[in-house]
Design a protein around this motif. Structure first.
Motif, PDB file in Angstrom:
ATOM      1  N   ARG A 198       0.855  -1.157   0.085  1.00 50.10           N
ATOM      2  CA  ARG A 198       0.110  -0.011   0.038  1.00 50.10           C
ATOM      3  C   ARG A 198       0.969   1.200  -0.043  1.00 50.10           C
ATOM      4  O   ARG A 198       0.309   2.374  -0.478  1.00 50.10           O
ATOM      5  CB  ARG A 198      -1.019   0.103   1.364  1.00 50.10           C
ATOM      6  N   THR A 199       2.031   1.037   0.335  1.00 47.96           N
ATOM      7  CA  THR A 199       3.022   2.208   0.550  1.00 47.96           C
ATOM      8  C   THR A 199       4.451   2.077  -0.171  1.00 47.96           C
ATOM      9  O   THR A 199       4.786   0.969  -0.218  1.00 47.96           O
ATOM     10  CB  THR A 199       3.271   2.708   2.073  1.00 47.96           C
ATOM     11  N   THR A 200       5.080   2.914  -0.167  1.00 43.50           N
ATOM     12  CA  THR A 200       6.587   2.962  -0.736  1.00 43.50           C
ATOM     13  C   THR A 200       7.255   2.141   0.148  1.00 43.50           C
ATOM     14  O   THR A 200       8.119   1.028  -0.278  1.00 43.50           O
ATOM     15  CB  THR A 200       7.224   4.189  -1.200  1.00 43.50           C
ATOM     16  N   LEU A 201       7.183   2.260   1.395  1.00 43.50           N
ATOM     17  CA  LEU A 201       7.816   1.633   2.443  1.00 43.50           C
ATOM     18  C   LEU A 201       7.563  -0.023   2.316  1.00 43.50           C
ATOM     19  O   LEU A 201       8.426  -0.879   2.478  1.00 43.50           O
ATOM     20  CB  LEU A 201       7.632   1.987   3.714  1.00 43.50           C
ATOM     21  N   ASP A 202       6.291  -0.336   2.313  1.00 42.68           N
ATOM     22  CA  ASP A 202       5.812  -1.643   1.866  1.00 42.68           C
ATOM     23  C   ASP A 202       6.780  -2.373   0.749  1.00 42.68           C
ATOM     24  O   ASP A 202       7.193  -3.388   0.811  1.00 42.68           O
ATOM     25  CB  ASP A 202       4.323  -1.887   1.734  1.00 42.68           C
ATOM     26  N   LYS A 203       6.759  -1.545  -0.426  1.00 42.10           N
ATOM     27  CA  LYS A 203       7.372  -2.058  -1.508  1.00 42.10           C
ATOM     28  C   LYS A 203       8.920  -2.309  -1.402  1.00 42.10           C
ATOM     29  O   LYS A 203       9.409  -3.215  -1.680  1.00 42.10           O
ATOM     30  CB  LYS A 203       7.136  -1.116  -2.660  1.00 42.10           C
ATOM     31  N   ILE A 204       9.506  -1.398  -0.725  1.00 40.15           N
ATOM     32  CA  ILE A 204      11.155  -1.700  -0.381  1.00 40.15           C
ATOM     33  C   ILE A 204      11.311  -2.716   0.478  1.00 40.15           C
ATOM     34  O   ILE A 204      12.185  -3.600   0.387  1.00 40.15           O
ATOM     35  CB  ILE A 204      11.556  -0.329   0.325  1.00 40.15           C
ATOM     36  N   VAL A 205      10.401  -2.848   1.503  1.00 43.48           N
ATOM     37  CA  VAL A 205      10.621  -4.024   2.597  1.00 43.48           C
ATOM     38  C   VAL A 205      10.337  -5.191   1.960  1.00 43.48           C
ATOM     39  O   VAL A 205      10.972  -6.275   1.962  1.00 43.48           O
ATOM     40  CB  VAL A 205       9.826  -3.936   3.913  1.00 43.48           C
ATOM     41  N   SER A 206       9.501  -5.451   0.975  1.00 39.63           N
ATOM     42  CA  SER A 206       9.095  -6.477   0.248  1.00 39.63           C
ATOM     43  C   SER A 206      10.305  -7.049  -0.760  1.00 39.63           C
ATOM     44  O   SER A 206      10.441  -8.231  -0.876  1.00 39.63           O
ATOM     45  CB  SER A 206       7.684  -6.402  -0.712  1.00 39.63           C
ATOM     46  N   ILE A 207      11.026  -6.094  -1.214  1.00 43.85           N
ATOM     47  CA  ILE A 207      12.116  -6.440  -2.123  1.00 43.85           C
ATOM     48  C   ILE A 207      13.401  -6.802  -1.513  1.00 43.85           C
ATOM     49  O   ILE A 207      14.115  -7.766  -1.950  1.00 43.85           O
ATOM     50  CB  ILE A 207      12.368  -5.026  -3.012  1.00 43.85           C
ATOM     51  N   ILE A 208      13.693  -6.311  -0.265  1.00 44.30           N
ATOM     52  CA  ILE A 208      15.023  -6.569   0.405  1.00 44.30           C
ATOM     53  C   ILE A 208      15.451  -8.098   0.652  1.00 44.30           C
ATOM     54  O   ILE A 208      16.469  -8.602   0.100  1.00 44.30           O
ATOM     55  CB  ILE A 208      15.203  -5.835   1.786  1.00 44.30           C
ATOM     56  N   PHE A 209      14.500  -8.893   1.222  1.00 46.28           N
ATOM     57  CA  PHE A 209      14.869 -10.228   1.433  1.00 46.28           C
ATOM     58  C   PHE A 209      14.951 -11.090   0.343  1.00 46.28           C
ATOM     59  O   PHE A 209      15.948 -11.808   0.206  1.00 46.28           O
ATOM     60  CB  PHE A 209      13.914 -10.814   2.480  1.00 46.28           C
ATOM     61  N   PRO A 210      14.097 -11.161  -0.530  1.00 44.56           N
ATOM     62  CA  PRO A 210      14.083 -12.072  -1.689  1.00 44.56           C
ATOM     63  C   PRO A 210      15.484 -11.914  -2.577  1.00 44.56           C
ATOM     64  O   PRO A 210      16.298 -12.399  -3.016  1.00 44.56           O
ATOM     65  CB  PRO A 210      13.034 -11.846  -2.577  1.00 44.56           C
ATOM     66  N   ILE A 211      15.947 -10.568  -2.811  1.00 45.22           N
ATOM     67  CA  ILE A 211      16.895  -9.920  -3.366  1.00 45.22           C
ATOM     68  C   ILE A 211      18.250 -10.155  -2.825  1.00 45.22           C
ATOM     69  O   ILE A 211      19.143 -10.648  -3.418  1.00 45.22           O
ATOM     70  CB  ILE A 211      16.717  -8.567  -3.934  1.00 45.22           C
ATOM     71  N   THR A 212      18.211  -9.924  -1.563  1.00 41.15           N
ATOM     72  CA  THR A 212      19.574 -10.197  -0.780  1.00 41.15           C
ATOM     73  C   THR A 212      19.841 -11.728  -0.854  1.00 41.15           C
ATOM     74  O   THR A 212      20.826 -12.057  -1.146  1.00 41.15           O
ATOM     75  CB  THR A 212      19.429  -9.907   0.730  1.00 41.15           C
ATOM     76  N   ALA A 213      18.857 -12.665  -0.808  1.00 42.24           N
ATOM     77  CA  ALA A 213      18.926 -13.949  -0.926  1.00 42.24           C
ATOM     78  C   ALA A 213      19.603 -14.520  -2.092  1.00 42.24           C
ATOM     79  O   ALA A 213      20.386 -15.047  -1.941  1.00 42.24           O
ATOM     80  CB  ALA A 213      17.567 -14.629  -0.551  1.00 42.24           C
ATOM     81  N   PHE A 214      19.018 -13.710  -3.177  1.00 41.85           N
ATOM     82  CA  PHE A 214      19.503 -14.390  -4.435  1.00 41.85           C
ATOM     83  C   PHE A 214      20.864 -14.082  -4.429  1.00 41.85           C
ATOM     84  O   PHE A 214      21.639 -14.792  -5.273  1.00 41.85           O
ATOM     85  CB  PHE A 214      18.612 -14.018  -5.815  1.00 41.85           C
ATOM     86  N   VAL A 215      21.192 -12.779  -4.162  1.00 39.16           N
ATOM     87  CA  VAL A 215      22.737 -12.360  -4.410  1.00 39.16           C
ATOM     88  C   VAL A 215      23.838 -13.055  -3.534  1.00 39.16           C
ATOM     89  O   VAL A 215      24.718 -13.529  -3.815  1.00 39.16           O
ATOM     90  CB  VAL A 215      22.880 -10.821  -4.183  1.00 39.16           C
ATOM     91  N   ALA A 216      23.440 -13.247  -2.182  1.00 45.79           N
ATOM     92  CA  ALA A 216      24.231 -13.801  -1.201  1.00 45.79           C
ATOM     93  C   ALA A 216      24.381 -15.316  -1.732  1.00 45.79           C
ATOM     94  O   ALA A 216      25.413 -15.782  -1.445  1.00 45.79           O
ATOM     95  CB  ALA A 216      23.574 -13.840   0.058  1.00 45.79           C
ATOM     96  N   ALA A 217      23.345 -15.889  -2.291  1.00 43.98           N
ATOM     97  CA  ALA A 217      23.348 -17.294  -2.510  1.00 43.98           C
ATOM     98  C   ALA A 217      24.149 -17.543  -3.986  1.00 43.98           C
ATOM     99  O   ALA A 217      24.649 -18.680  -4.170  1.00 43.98           O
ATOM    100  CB  ALA A 217      21.866 -17.915  -2.649  1.00 43.98           C
ATOM    101  N   GLY A 218      24.668 -16.366  -4.708  1.00 45.59           N
ATOM    102  CA  GLY A 218      25.356 -16.661  -6.118  1.00 45.59           C
ATOM    103  C   GLY A 218      24.403 -17.019  -6.897  1.00 45.59           C
ATOM    104  O   GLY A 218      25.147 -17.603  -7.986  1.00 45.59           O
TER     105      GLY A 218
END
Length: 296
Positions: A198-218
Motif C-alpha cells: 500500500r505504501t512505498t515503504l511496503d514495496k522496499i521491505v518486500s524487495i529486500i529479503f528475496p533480492i538479498t537472498a539471491f545475491v548472497a546465494a550466488g
C-alpha cells in the motif's frame, strides 16, 4: 458502500493486480517501453556497482610497497549478505522509480494465461525490454569504465569486478540455467510481494529479503550480468596498464571473453530466468488464483 481497507492486499487480490499490471505493460507504447527499459538496465547496474564496491571490502589488498593496504577479514557469508543487501538498490529503483525490467516482466505470463494479453504482445514486451535493458546496462558499464572507479581502494574494486566476471564466464551451461532459475524465482517473488503493498515503504521491505537472498546465494541474473561482465571486459580490453598490475591476482582471467559472456552466461541464464519467473512463479500463482476465473 464498499469497505475501505488500509492493510496489505491478500494473495488472491495480488493475483488480480498482477494480471491488471501485465495488461498495462503489454499495451505500453513501444518508445515508452524502450526508454523505461533502458532506465531499468541502468538502475540494475547501479545496484551492481554498489554491490561490487561493498564486496571489495571483504578482501585483503596489498599496496605497491608490499604492505597490506587494508584487510577487513569478514567471513564469506557476511560479505555476501552485505553485497546482496546493497544490490537491492537496483530493484527498488525499478519498482518505486518506475521502469521496465525483463526479469520482473516475466510476471506478464499471468495476464497472458488469462487470455488478456496475446502471445505476440507478450513477446513484443519481452523483446523490447530485454534490448532496452541491454542498452542501459552497457551504457552504464562504459560510463563506469571512463570514471576509473575500478582503481579505487588500491585497485580492490577492479580486482573484485574482474573476479566476479571471470566466475560468471566459467559456469557450465546447465549450471548457469539452474542458477538463473533460482535467481528469477526470487526476483519475481519480490515483485509479487510488492503487489500487496500500500505504501512505498511496503514495496522496499518486500524487495529486500528475496533480492538479498539471491545475491548472497550466488544465483545469476541476466540483466545484472549485462553490466557485470561487459564492465570487466572493458577494463581488461582497454586499460592494459591497469591489467599489467592486477592480472596475476585474478585466476583464469583468460576465460573472460565476449564469447564466454554470451555462450556460457547470458544465453543460459536468460533461459533459466524465464523458467524461474514465468513458470515457477507466474504460472503457478495463475493456476492457484486465476485459472477458474478465465471463462467467467
Amino acid at each position: 458502500m464498499s469497505e475501505l481497507r488500509i492493510d496489505s492486499l491478500l494473495p488472491a487480490e495480488m493475483a488480480t493486480r498482477a494480471e491488471y499490471l501485465g495488461v498495462r505493460k503489454a499495451e505500453m507504447p513501444a518508445f515508452t517501453m524502450l526508454m523505461l527499459s533502458i532506465l531499468a538496465g541502468a538502475f540494475i547496474s547501479l545496484g551492481a556497482i554498489f554491490a561490487t564496491t561493498v564486496a571489495a571490502g571483504g578482501m585483503s589488498v596489498t599496496a605497491a610497497d608490499g604492505t597490506v593496504a587494508f584487510a577487513t577479514g569478514l567471513p564469506y557469508g557476511v560479505t555476501r549478505l552485505l553485497t546482496g543487501f546493497v544490490f537491492c538498490l537496483g530493484l527498488i529503483l525499478v519498482v518505486v522509480g518506475g521502469a521496465e525490467l525483463f526479469t520482473g516482466n516475466n510476471m506478464i505470463v499471468m495476464a497472458w494465461a488469462s487470455g488478456k494479453v496475446t502471445g505476440r504482445a507478450l513477446l513484443r514486451n519481452w523483446g523490447i525490454v530485454y534490448a532496452g535493458n541491454f542498452i542501459g546496462s552497457i551504457a552504464t558499464a562504459v560510463l563506469m569504465f571512463f570514471s576509473k572507479q575500478y582503481t579505487f581502494g588500491s585497485d580492490a574494486v577492479g580486482i573484485t569486478a574482474l573476479k566476479i566476471a571471470v566466475g560468471k564466464c566459467d559456469l557450465e551451461f546447465t549450471q548457469a540455467i539452474a542458477l538463473g532459475i533460482l535467481c528469477n524465482a526470487l526476483v519475481c517473488l519480490a515483485v509479487w510481494l510488492t503487489y500487496s503493498a500500500r505504501t512505498t515503504l511496503d514495496k522496499i521491505v518486500s524487495i529486500i529479503f528475496p533480492i538479498t537472498a539471491f545475491v548472497a546465494a550466488g544465483f545469476e541474473h541476466s540483466i545484472a550480468n549485462m553490466y557485470f561482465i561487459p564492465y570487466a571486459l572493458l577494463v581488461k580490453g582497454f586499460d592494459p596498464e591497469y591489467m599489467a598490475k592486477v592480472a596475476e591476482k585474478i585466476p583464469n582471467l583468460e576465460s573472460l571473453t565476449w564469447k564466454a559472456f554470451f555462450i556460457n552466461n547470458l544465453i543460459p541464464v536468460t533461459i533459466g530466468n524465464i523458467i524461474g519467473g514465468a513458470v515457477l512463479v507466474a504460472a503457478i500463482y495463475w493456476v492457484v488464483f486465476l485459472r477458474n476465473k478465465r471463462d467467467q
